[in-house]
Scaffold this active site. Structure first.
Site: not given
Ligand code: TYD
Length: 137
Positions: A53
């Protein structure tokens, strides 16, 4: 920001002695923003890609606390990949850069220091939407 300035390497200050090593990072001093949030990714399954992303506003420093992984960065014009395998190096990534975390080893711990609180609206999850947004800037 220069178009090819996809990331900056930050040498984290460290203190090695006979007991081992200690690294320290201070907000606005060792990294170029105020720290609002820290999260870490570990227990990676099947080398699946994480963090595909871009952020509209958030800046971040990515650290590898254990194991290794690659950080692939792109801005629609240039792309680059950097392997992190030591806690003594941080990768600063500004807003507006697409990034993916790849090839995490089983023991890898990826720590992200962020300039913003968690905000789902700050994310661009789709690469085509990302390209459209940056090319309209
Ligand atoms: P996601 O954004 O999919 O992870 P990546 O950075 O690997 O793409 O996040 C996984 C899950 O964690 C999603 O349900 C959102 C949650 N999350 C939070 O609640 N707080 C945070 O600070 C982050 C980074 C993710």
């Amino acid at each position: 920001m220069k178009l090819n300035n996809l990331y900056n390497i930050i040498n984290i200050k460290y203190f090695d002695d006979e007991r081992g090593s200690l690294c320290a990072i201070e907000s606005n001093k060792d990294i170029p923003f105020e720290i609002k949030r820290i999260y870490y990714i570990f227990n990676n399954k099947n080398r699946l890609v994480r963090g595909a992303h871009a952020h509209k506003k958030l800046k971040q420093v990515i650290l590898c606390l254990s194991g290794s992984f690659e950080v692939e960065v792109k801005n629609g014009y240039y792309s680059s990949s950097y392997e992190l395998n030591t806690p003594k190096i941080g990768l600063f990534i500004s807003s507006g850069i697409w990034r993916e975390i790849k090839n995490m080893t089983k023991d890898a711990v990826c720590c992200v220091i962020a300039s913003e609180l968690y905000d789902p609206n700050d994310y661009i999850h789709n690469y085509h939407d990302y390209l459209r947004e940056i090319k309209n800037d």
